[in-house]
Enzyme design. Structure first.
Site, PDB file in Angstrom:
ATOM      1  N   THR A  37     -14.228  24.363  -0.420  1.00 42.29           N
ATOM      2  CA  THR A  37     -14.212  25.590  -1.221  1.00 42.29           C
ATOM      3  C   THR A  37     -13.865  25.303  -2.680  1.00 42.29           C
ATOM      4  O   THR A  37     -14.534  25.779  -3.584  1.00 42.29           O
ATOM      5  CB  THR A  37     -13.150  26.528  -0.638  1.00 42.29           C
ATOM      6  OG1 THR A  37     -11.997  25.730  -0.326  1.00 42.29           O
ATOM      7  CG2 THR A  37     -13.647  27.227   0.604  1.00 42.29           C
ATOM      8  N   PHE A  71     -11.379  35.542  -1.814  1.00 43.73           N
ATOM      9  CA  PHE A  71     -10.382  34.843  -0.992  1.00 43.73           C
ATOM     10  C   PHE A  71     -10.131  35.554   0.336  1.00 43.73           C
ATOM     11  O   PHE A  71      -9.120  35.330   0.986  1.00 43.73           O
ATOM     12  CB  PHE A  71      -9.069  34.694  -1.762  1.00 43.73           C
ATOM     13  CG  PHE A  71      -9.149  33.657  -2.862  1.00 43.73           C
ATOM     14  CD1 PHE A  71      -9.157  32.304  -2.555  1.00 43.73           C
ATOM     15  CD2 PHE A  71      -9.228  34.029  -4.190  1.00 43.73           C
ATOM     16  CE1 PHE A  71      -9.235  31.339  -3.556  1.00 43.73           C
ATOM     17  CE2 PHE A  71      -9.310  33.076  -5.202  1.00 43.73           C
ATOM     18  CZ  PHE A  71      -9.314  31.718  -4.878  1.00 43.73           C
ATOM     19  N   CYS A  81      -6.957  34.054   2.336  1.00 49.40           N
ATOM     20  CA  CYS A  81      -6.755  32.624   2.103  1.00 49.40           C
ATOM     21  C   CYS A  81      -5.285  32.287   1.857  1.00 49.40           C
ATOM     22  O   CYS A  81      -4.619  32.915   1.051  1.00 49.40           O
ATOM     23  CB  CYS A  81      -7.579  32.209   0.878  1.00 49.40           C
ATOM     24  SG  CYS A  81      -7.410  30.477   0.511  1.00 49.40           S
TER      25      CYS A  81
HETATM   26  C1  HEM Z   1     -11.591  28.250  -4.375  1.00 50.45           C
HETATM   27  C2  HEM Z   1     -11.024  27.888  -3.279  1.00 50.45           C
HETATM   28  C3  HEM Z   1     -10.931  28.707  -2.008  1.00 50.45           C
HETATM   29  C4  HEM Z   1     -11.649  29.800  -1.633  1.00 50.45           C
HETATM   30  C5  HEM Z   1     -12.754  30.522  -2.405  1.00 50.45           C
HETATM   31  C6  HEM Z   1     -11.170  30.177  -0.322  1.00 50.45           C
HETATM   32  C7  HEM Z   1     -11.636  31.269   0.391  1.00 50.45           C
HETATM   33  C8  HEM Z   1     -11.147  31.672   1.612  1.00 50.45           C
HETATM   34  C9  HEM Z   1     -11.607  32.824   2.351  1.00 50.45           C
HETATM   35  C10 HEM Z   1     -12.731  33.748   1.916  1.00 50.45           C
HETATM   36  C11 HEM Z   1     -10.902  32.891   3.483  1.00 50.45           C
HETATM   37  C12 HEM Z   1     -11.050  33.948   4.570  1.00 50.45           C
HETATM   38  C13 HEM Z   1     -12.118  33.543   5.547  1.00 50.45           C
HETATM   39  C14 HEM Z   1     -12.397  34.575   6.624  1.00 50.45           C
HETATM   40  O1  HEM Z   1     -12.061  35.738   6.477  1.00 50.45           O
HETATM   41  O2  HEM Z   1     -13.029  34.156   7.599  1.00 50.45           O
HETATM   42  C15 HEM Z   1      -9.980  31.784   3.477  1.00 50.45           C
HETATM   43  C16 HEM Z   1      -9.075  31.523   4.484  1.00 50.45           C
HETATM   44  C17 HEM Z   1      -8.292  30.399   4.506  1.00 50.45           C
HETATM   45  N1  HEM Z   1      -8.151  29.458   3.522  1.00 50.45           N
HETATM   46 FE1  HEM Z   1      -9.078  29.443   1.742  1.00 50.45          FE
HETATM   47  N2  HEM Z   1     -10.204  29.295   0.062  1.00 50.45           N
HETATM   48  C18 HEM Z   1     -10.028  28.394  -0.943  1.00 50.45           C
HETATM   49  C19 HEM Z   1      -9.147  27.335  -0.971  1.00 50.45           C
HETATM   50  C20 HEM Z   1      -8.287  27.037   0.045  1.00 50.45           C
HETATM   51  C21 HEM Z   1      -7.340  25.953   0.027  1.00 50.45           C
HETATM   52  C22 HEM Z   1      -7.121  25.008  -1.162  1.00 50.45           C
HETATM   53  C23 HEM Z   1      -6.701  25.968   1.226  1.00 50.45           C
HETATM   54  C24 HEM Z   1      -5.624  25.060   1.729  1.00 50.45           C
HETATM   55  C25 HEM Z   1      -4.764  24.496   0.966  1.00 50.45           C
HETATM   56  C26 HEM Z   1      -7.248  27.057   1.998  1.00 50.45           C
HETATM   57  C27 HEM Z   1      -6.865  27.389   3.279  1.00 50.45           C
HETATM   58  C28 HEM Z   1      -7.294  28.509   3.958  1.00 50.45           C
HETATM   59  C29 HEM Z   1      -6.831  28.845   5.300  1.00 50.45           C
HETATM   60  C30 HEM Z   1      -5.872  28.046   6.151  1.00 50.45           C
HETATM   61  C31 HEM Z   1      -7.456  30.048   5.647  1.00 50.45           C
HETATM   62  C32 HEM Z   1      -7.294  30.818   6.938  1.00 50.45           C
HETATM   63  C33 HEM Z   1      -6.229  31.844   6.735  1.00 50.45           C
HETATM   64  C34 HEM Z   1      -5.937  32.628   8.006  1.00 50.45           C
HETATM   65  O3  HEM Z   1      -6.857  33.198   8.599  1.00 50.45           O
HETATM   66  O4  HEM Z   1      -4.776  32.656   8.376  1.00 50.45           O
HETATM   67  N3  HEM Z   1      -8.189  27.678   1.254  1.00 50.45           N
HETATM   68  N4  HEM Z   1     -10.145  31.043   2.322  1.00 50.45           N
END
Ligand code: HEM
Ligand SMILES: Cc1cc2nc3c(=O)[nH]c(=O)nc-3n(C[C@H](O)[C@H](O)[C@H](O)COP(=O)(O)OP(=O)(O)OC[C@H]3O[C@@H](n4cnc5c(N)ncnc54)[C@H](O)[C@@H]3O)c2cc1C
Ligand SMILES: Cc1cc2nc3c(=O)[nH]c(=O)nc-3n(C[C@H](O)[C@H](O)[C@H](O)COP(=O)(O)O)c2cc1C
Length: 1084
Positions: A295, A423, A430
Site C-alpha cells: 500500500t 484507509f 487501517c
Molecule cells: C498508504 C498506505 C496504506 C493504505 C492506503 C492502507 C489502507 C488500508 C485499508 C483501506 C484498510 C481496510 C481494508 C478493508 O476494509 O478491508 C486497511 C487495513 C489495515 N491496514 Fe492499512 N493501509 C496502508 C498502510 C498500512 C501499513 C503501513 C500498515 C502496517 C504497518 C497497515 C496495516 C493494516 C492492517 C493490519 C489492517 C487491518 C485492520 C483491521 O481490520 O483490524 N496498513 N489499510
C-alpha cells in the site's frame, strides 16, 4: 456501405437486463445489472487482471449501484459518495472478507486484515494489543529506522546516475518492506543489498495476484491449472518460511524493545487476560508484511507520478520543502508540518487509492439510497472507493484532475462524511495509517531534496496493475542528483521513437571530440519528435562548428539552465501548453525572479501550427520572452516553423544558418568541416542474410483486429480499423493513438533503384552526433528507408545547395539553381522531395550517408480514437482518411500519405507500433451523461464523436438517463461517404442518443440545401440555441477551416440573438459563453 455493425464480445455485454431477482419489493427499484453470461456469470465482464478498472467502467456505464454475479456469487457495487457514506454506517454494515481477500486467509488466517468479525475472537485481542504499537507517538520513535532505509534508497539512486531508468515500484517496495520489518520487528531484510527482487516480494506479488484472479474464476478452472496451482502453493511456502525465520530469530535472540513482535509474543490482553496463539502471531506477521508495504509503496509511486505529470504541484511542493526545510536532514518534528505536502498525499490517495475497493455487507435486510434499492443481509457489497473518490457531486467536474489545492485551507475538513476514505472505515480501518503517513513524508521530502525527477517516457499515462492493491504499471523514471554536474538528459520524446535509439544516443552528448572546447547546450520540448530531430541536427553539426554540444529535454534543465555556453531551445506547443518533456521547465521559468537569467545566452526556435490560431507558437514565444525579461541575452531572433504551411523544414534551415553564423562569430570558433552531419555507412552484408530489426519491444505493439472500408467505390477512401491494445494500455473516449508508420514500399523501392542498391543489403550506420537512425548495429536498407526517415517531405533550400554541389553536369546545376530561385513555387508549392529531384537528375552524385542525413526522421502520426472504453477497454478503433491523390509534383504516380497508406494496408493479425496519447483535458465527454453534446465535424473528424456517441449508447443501454446529442456532420453525399450512417449512427439515433444533421457538399438537396457544416448549423440554429440553454458542451473536430467556419456561424447566431452587438462584441460573447464548454481538435 462497407462497415458492418460490430458483434458484441463476451467481455463486452451490450444488452443488459435489469435484474428483478433481488428483493423485488414494491417499494424498491430494481438494481441494474450487466448481462449474465452462462457459467461464468458476470465474471466475464471483469477484466481478469484489473477487476477494479472493469468495475469503474461498469460504474460509468451503469451508475452508482449495480449488481454482478461472479461465478455463483452475487455482489453489489456502490460507487458514489452518498452510498459509500451509507454503507459506512457500522450499525448497519460490517466488513466482509470475501472474494480475493478470502483467498488471502490461506496465509493470513485470523490476522487483523482477514479476520471475520464477529467470529474470529483473536482479532479483538490483536487489535487491542497492537493499536498502541502504531500510535502516532510510537511511530515517531521509528524515525531513525525509517531514515536508515530511506538513505539506502538515496544511495542506490545516486549510484545509478541520471541515465538509468529506475523502476520506482520495485525500489519503493524494497523501501517499504525493509522499513516495516526493521521498525516493527527489528529485522533487516536488506533488499537494497541484492540486485534481484527478494524472493519474498516476488512470491507475495504472485500470491496476491492469484488471490484476486482466482476469486473471479470457477474453482474447477483453478484446479485444472496444475502449474499455476503448484506455483500458488510454492508462493505460500515462501511467505510462511520468512515468517518462521523472523519468529525463530526473535526467539533465539530476544531483545528488549516494545516492538510489534514483542507485543504479540509477550503481550497479555487486559480485557480477556489471554495471549495470542502462536499461529495467530504468524498470521499477523504476514498480515503486516502484506498490508504494510504494498500500500505504502503504491502511494509513494503514485505520488511521484502525479507530481511528474503536474509541474505546478511539483514546483509548489519543492518551494515548500526549500523554504521550510532547505538542505538539512528532515527531522521527526517536520512531520505533518508541510501543508502542501499533506495536500499532495491526500490528493494522491483520492485519485489513486492504494486499496481501491473494500468489502462490506448488511447486518440485516435493508435498503439504501433513501429506500430506493433493497439490500439483503449478508450480501457482499464492494465499496468502490476509487470511483467514489471521483464522484462529481463532491469533487466537481474536474474530479479526474490532480489538484492538491482542493485539500487545502479547510476544504478537506469541510468534505461530506466519508468522501475521502482511503484507509477504510470504523473499527476495521487501517491500523498502520500513522506509520504510512510518516514514512511517505520522510521519503518524499528526502527524495525531492536529493533529486530532480524526469519520466523515462514523457508521454507515459497511468496504467495500473492490480493485485489486492494497485500500483502504476511499467512506470520508469530518471533520478537526476541535484548536486553535481552533467545534468542534461535526452530521453526520447516518445516510446515509439525509442527503438531507433541506442542507449548511447541518449547519454549526454559531448559531440565534439578533439579540439572543440566551447560548450553548447541544445534543449528540446517535443511530443512527436520534430523538435527533437531539429535539436539533434544542431547537436550533430556542432562539432563541425567547433562546439562541444550537450543535448537534453527542457525538463532536464529545470532550475539549471547552463550559463557556460549558448543554449539553443527548440520547442513545440500543444493546445498552447508545453510538451510532455517541457512542462516542468515552463512552470519553473514562469516563477523566475529579477535578473536570474543574466548569465544565460540563448536562441529559440519554435515548432508550431497556425491552425491553432490563438496559441500559435505560444510556448516558444513564452520561453523567449521570459528568458529575455529575466536578463538572458538573445543571440538571434526567435525562429518559427509552421507545420501546416509545409515549409516547416525550410524555416528551420534558414534559422539554423543564421544561428551558426552568429555563434561562429560570437565565439570565434573554428569551422572544422563543412559537410552536413557526419554519417558513415558501412556495408556489412551484401544482402544474403536478412536481419530482422524490430524497432519496438512487444510491449508497445498493438494487433489489428479488423480493417474495413467505409466509403463507396470512387469516393476518397475512409476506413475503420480496430486494434487490440498492448497489455495494460487503455484509454478514454477522445484520446489519440500515436502510430509510428512505415513508408509505402513503392517509395522505398524508388530510393533503392535510384542508388542502385539491393533491398537486402545490410549496413551499419555510425554517427558522430545524436541521430534517430539505428547506429552501430546491422540493419538492412529496406528496413532503414521504410521505418526511420521521411521520404516525401519537400526539399529545403539547404538540400538544394548540397545537391547542387554534388552534381556533375552544368545542365543539372542550372536546373537546381532555378529551383532555388523559384523555391516557393517550384519546390515547396509542388512538394518536390529530395528523391523526386534525384530521380530527375541522375548525375547528382550523393553518397548514401549524405542522402540519409538530409532526410527528416520518421514522424509519429496521431489519430483520434473513434471508440469508447465502455465498448471495450482493450480495443480501440480509428476512422481514417487515406491520402492517395495525383502528386502535386506532377509525377505520374499518385502521392501516398505515409501513415494513412500504411494503416489502409494493414490486415487482421498485423502488429503495429502504437501508443495511446491523452488528448486535451476538455476533449472528453462530460462524466454526467445527462449533459447534451453538440458536435461539429467533417470527414474523418467524425472519429472522436463516434467514440463519444458509442459511450453514450453504452450508458443508455445500461439503463442510465442519457441526453440526446446533436451531430453536425459534413461529407460528400448520402451514398459516398456518410460514415456509419446505416450502422452505428442509425442504431444510436434509434436509441435516442443522437440526432444526426448531415451537410452533403455534393448533394445538398438531401441536406436541406446545406453544403457545409456551418450552413447546416445556421439552418438548424434554433436547435443549437435550445441545446445551449440545456447546458450542452460543444465539440469541434476536423480541418482548421471547419473549426473556423463553425466559430463564424456561432458568432453569427450570437449576433442574431443580440442585434445590438457589433462584431467584436459578438466574438467576446462567443468566448464568454463557450469558456469551459467548447473544445476543439484540429487536423487536416
Ligand atoms: C498508504 C498506505 C496504506 C493504505 C492506503 C492502507 C489502507 C488500508 C485499508 C483501506 C484498510 C481496510 C481494508 C478493508 O476494509 O478491508 C486497511 C487495513 C489495515 N491496514 Fe492499512 N493501509 C496502508 C498502510 C498500512 C501499513 C503501513 C500498515 C502496517 C504497518 C497497515 C496495516 C493494516 C492492517 C493490519 C489492517 C487491518 C485492520 C483491521 O481490520 O483490524 N496498513 N489499510
Ligand atoms: C490530433 C490529431 C488527430 C487526428 N485524427 C485523425 C483521424 O481521426 N483520422 C484521420 O484520418 N486523420 C487524423 N489526423 C491526421 C493524421 O494524423 C495524418 O496527418 C494524416 O493521416 C496524414 O498522414 P499521412 O502520413 O498519411 O500523410 P503524410 O505522408 O504526412 O502526407 C501529408 C502531407 O502531404 C501533403 N500532400 C497531400 N496531398 C498531396 C499531394 N497530392 N501531393 C503532394 N503532397 C501532398 C499534405 O500537404 C501534407 O503535408 C489527426 C491529426 C491530428 C494532429
Ligand atoms: C493536439 C495538437 C495541439 C497543438 N497545439 C498547438 C498550439 O497550441 N500552438 C502551436 O503553435 N502548434 C500546435 N500544434 C502543432 C505542433 O506544435 C507542431 O506540429 C509541432 O511541430 C510538433 O512538434 P513535435 O513533433 O516536436 O512534438 C499542435 C499539434 C497537435 C497535434
Amino acid at each position: 456501405m462497407g462497415f458492418k455493425e460490430s458483434v458484441p464480445s463476451l467481455t463486452n455485454p451490450v444488452h443488459p437486463i435489469l435484474s428483478t431477482e433481488l428483493y423485488p419489493r414494491d417499494m424498491t427499484t430494481p438494481i441494474p445489472s450487466p448481462t449474465r453470461i452462462p457459467f461464468l456469470g458476470n465474471a466475464a465482464s471483469l477484466d481478469r487482471d484489473m477487476p477494479y478498472q472493469s468495475m469503474n467502467l461498469l460504474a460509468k456505464e451503469y451508475g452508482e449501484i449495480y449488481q454482478l454475479t461472479i461465478i455463483s456469487r452475487k455482489i453489489l457495487v456502490v460507487s458514489s459518495q452518498r452510498l459509500v457514506n451509507e454503507v459506512s454506517d457500522e450499525s448497519r454494515f460490517r466488513k466482509m472478507v470475501a472474494g480475493g481477500l478470502a483467498n488471502v486467509r490461506l496465509v493470513a488466517g485470523d490476522g487483523l486484515f482477514t479476520a471475520h468479525v464477529p467470529g474470529d475472537e483473536n482479532w479483538y485481542i490483536a487489535h487491542r494489543l497492537l493499536m498502541p504499537a502504531f500510535s502516532p507517538t510510537a511511530t515517531q520513535g521509528m524515525y531513525g529506522d525509517m531514515m536508515d532505509i530511506i538513505s539506502q534508497l538515496v544511495l542506490k539512486w545516486e549510484r545509478y546516475g541520471p541515465e538509468y531508468a529506475i523502476d520506482p515500484v520495485a525500489d519503493f517496495t524494497r523501501l517499504t518492506l525493509d522499513a516495516l520489518m526493521l521498525c516493527s520487528m527489528n529485522y533487516r531484510l536488506n533488499s537494497f543489498y541484492r540486485e534481484e527482487t527478494h524472493p519474498f516480494i516476488t512470491s507475495l506479488g504472485d500470491f496476491l495476484f492469484q488471490c484476486m484472479t482466482r476469486a473471479n474464476t470457477p474453482a474447477i478452472v483453478n484446479a485444472l491449472k496444475l502449474k499455476t496451482q503448484a506455483q500458488f502453493e510454492e508462493d505460500q511456502r515462501v511467505l510462511n518460511s520468512l515468517v518462521d525465520e523472523v519468529l525463530d530469530e526473535r526467539k533465539a535472540h530476544p531483545i528488549d524493545k516494545n516492538d510489534l513482535l514483542n507485543l504479540m509474543l509477550n503481550g497479555v490482553d487486559k480485557e480477556t487476560g489471554k495471549k495470542l496463539p502462536e499461529q495467530t502471531i504468524k498470521y499477523n506477521l504476514l498480515t503486516f508484511f502484506i498490508a504494510g508495504h504494498e500500500t505504502t509503496s503504491g502511494m509513494l509511486t503514485f505520488a511521484i507520478y502525479h507530481l511528474l505529470k503536474n509541474p505546478e504541484a511539483m514546483r509548489k511542493l519543492r518551494e515548500e520543502i526549500e523554504t521550510q526545510i532547505g538542505d538539512r536532514v528532515v527531522s521527526v518534528k517536520d512531520v505533518n508540518k508541510l501543508p502542501y505536502l499533506i495536500a499532495v498525499m491526500r490528493e494522491t490517495l483520492r485519485l489513486t487509492p492504494s486499496i481501491p475497493q473494500r468489502g462490506t455487507s448488511a447486518i440485516e435486510d435493508t435498503t439504501v439510497a433513501d429506500g430506493k434499492f433493497a439490500v439483503p443481509k449478508g450480501m457482499n457489497i464492494i465499496v468502490n472507493i476509487s470511483a467514489a473518490h471521483r464522484d462529481p457531486l463532491v469533487w466537481g467536474n474536474d474530479a479526474d484532475v490532480f489538484r492538491p489545492e482542493r485539500m487545502l485551507d479547510g476544504k478537506f475538513e469541510a468534505l461530506p462524511s466519508n468522501a475521502w476514505q482511503p484507509f477504510g472505515n470504523g473499527m476495521r480501518a487501517c491500523i498502520g495509517r500513522a506509520f504510512a503517513w510518516q514514512e511517505v513524508q520522510l521519503a518524499l521530502i528526502t527524495l525531492l531534496q536529493k533529486f530532480d525527477f524526469v519520466l523515462d517516457d514523457p508521454s507515459y499515462d497511468l496504467h495500473v496493475k492490480q493485485a489486492l492493491s494497485i500500483k502504476p504499471a511499467s512506470l520508469r523514471i530518471h533520478a537526476i542528483p541535484r548536486a553535481g554536474q552533467g545534468r542534461l538528459l535526452a530521453v526520447p520524446s516518445s516510446t515509439l521513437l525509442r527503438g531507433a535509439m541506442t542507449p548511447k544516443d541518449h547519454a549526454q552528448v559531448g559531440a565534439a571530440e578533439g579540439t572543440a572546447q566551447q560548450s553548447l547546450y541544445v534543449l528540446y520540448g517535443s511530443n512527436t519528435g520534430s523538435a527533437e530531430a531539429f535539436a539533434q541536427r544542431i547537436a550533430s553539426v556542432a562539432a563541425s562548428h567547433g562546439f562541444r554540444a550537450s543535448i537534453g529535454t527542457l525538463d532536464s534543465a529545470t532550475a539549471h539552465v547552463p550559463a557556460d555556453g549558448p543554449v539553443v531551445i527548440i520547442t513545440a506547443s500543444y493546445e498552447g501548453k508545453p510538451t510532455d518533456n517541457a512542462a516542468h521547465f515552463v512552470e519553473w521559468i514562469c516563477s523566475l525572479k529579477d535578473n536570474e537569467m543574466s548569465k544565460v545566452v540563448y536562441a529559440v526556435f519554435g515548432c508550431g501550427n497556425r491552425d491553432w490560431v490563438q496559441t500559435y507558437q505560444r510556448i516558444p514565444k513564452l520561453c523567449d520572452d521570459i528568458l529575455a525579461a529575466h536578463g538572458a541575452e538573445r543571440i538571434v531572433p526567435r525562429g518559427e516553423g509552421d507545420a501546416s504551411s509545409g515549409n516547416f523544414f525550410e524555416s528551420f534551415d534558414t534559422w539554423e544558418a543564421q544561428l551558426w553564423g552568429t555563434l561562429d562569430k560570437k565565439y570565434e570558433t573554428k569551422m572544422l568541416d563543412t559537410s552536413i552531419a557526419g554519417l558513415d555507412i558501412k556495408t556489412v552484408d551484401p544482402g544474403t542474410a536478412r536481419a530482422e530489426i524490430l524497432r519496438q519491444p512487444d510491449a508497445s505493439l498493438g494487433t489489428v483486429i479488423k480493417n474495413e472500408l467505409l466509403t463507396a467505390p470512387g469516393a476518397p477512401v475512409k476506413r475503420h480499423i480496430e486494434f487490440e491494445l498492448p497489455e495494460h494500455m487503455t484509454y478514454r473516449a477522445g484520446d489519440y493513438l500515436g502510430i509510428l508508420p512505415i513508408n509505402p514500399a513503392r517509395d522505398v523501392r524508388r530510393v533503392l533503384a535510384r542508388f542502385g542498391l539491393s533491398a537486402e543489403q545490410e549496413v551499419v550506420v555510425a554517427s558522430n552526433g545524436p541521430t534517430s537512425l539505428p547506429t552501430n548495429k546491422a540493419v538492412n536498407l529496406f528496413t532503414l528507408f521504410s521505418g526511420y526517415v521521411e521520404l516525401s517531405q519537400p526539399a529545403t533550400k539547404r538540400d538544394l545547395v548540397v545537391m547542387t554541389d554534388a552534381t556533375t553536369t552544368e545542365a543539372s546545376k542550372k536546373s537546381l539553381r532555378e529551383y532555388t530561385a523559384t523555391y516557393s513555387e517550384r519546390v515547396f508549392g509542388r512538394r518536390l522531395s529530395i528523391l523526386d529531384i534525384l530521380e530527375d537528375h541522375l548525375d547528382i552524385k550523393l553518397s548514401l550517408g549524405t542522402f540519409l542525413s538530409m532526410l527528416p526522421s520518421m514522424r509519429i502520426r496521431q489519430y483520434s480514437i473513434s471508440s469508447s472504453p465502455l465498448w471495450n477497454p482493450q480495443h480501440a478503433t480509428l476512422t481514417i482518411s487515406v491520402i492517395e491523390s495525383p502528386a502535386l509534383s506532377g509525377r505520374t504516380e499518385p502521392f501516398l500519405g505515409v501513415a494513412s497508406t500504411y494503416l489502409a494496408g494493414l490486415r487482421p493479425g498485423d502488429k503495429v507500433q502504437l501508443a495511446v496519447r491523452a488528448s486535451n483535458v476538455d476533449f472528453h465527454p462530460p462524466s454526467d451523461p445527462t449533459i447534451p453534446l453538440v458536435m461539429f465535424c467533417a470527414g474523418s473528424g467524425l472519429a472522436p464523436m463516434h467514440g463519444f456517441l458509442q459511450e453514450r449508447a453504452m450508458q443508455k443501454e445500461a439503463g442510465r438517463e442519457v441526453a440526446s446529442s446533436l451531430l453536425f456532420f459534413g461529407c460528400r453525399s448520402p451514398t459516398d461517404d456518410f460514415l456509419y450512417a446505416d450502422s452505428d449512427l442509425k442504431m444510436w439515433a434509434e436509441l435516442g442518443v443522437v440526432d444526426v444533421r448531415p451537410a452533403f457538399s455534393k448533394s445538398s438537396q438531401h441536406s436541406g440545401g446545406c453544403k457545409h457544416v456551418q450552413d447546416r448549423v445556421w439552418h438548424d440554429r434554433t436547435d443549437v440555441k435550445e441545446a445551449y440553454q440545456a447546458g450542452c458542451k460543444f465539440y469541434v473536430c476536423g480541418a482548421g477551416k471547419v473549426a473556423a467556419g463553425v466559430k463564424e456561424v456561432l458568432i453569427a447566431i450570437i449576433k442574431e440573438i443580440n442585434p445590438q452587438a457589433d462584431d467584436a462584441h459578438a466574438v467576446e460573447i462567443f468566448y464568454d459563453i463557450t469558456s469551459d464548454r467548447y473544445a476543439t481538435d484540429i487536423f487536416e
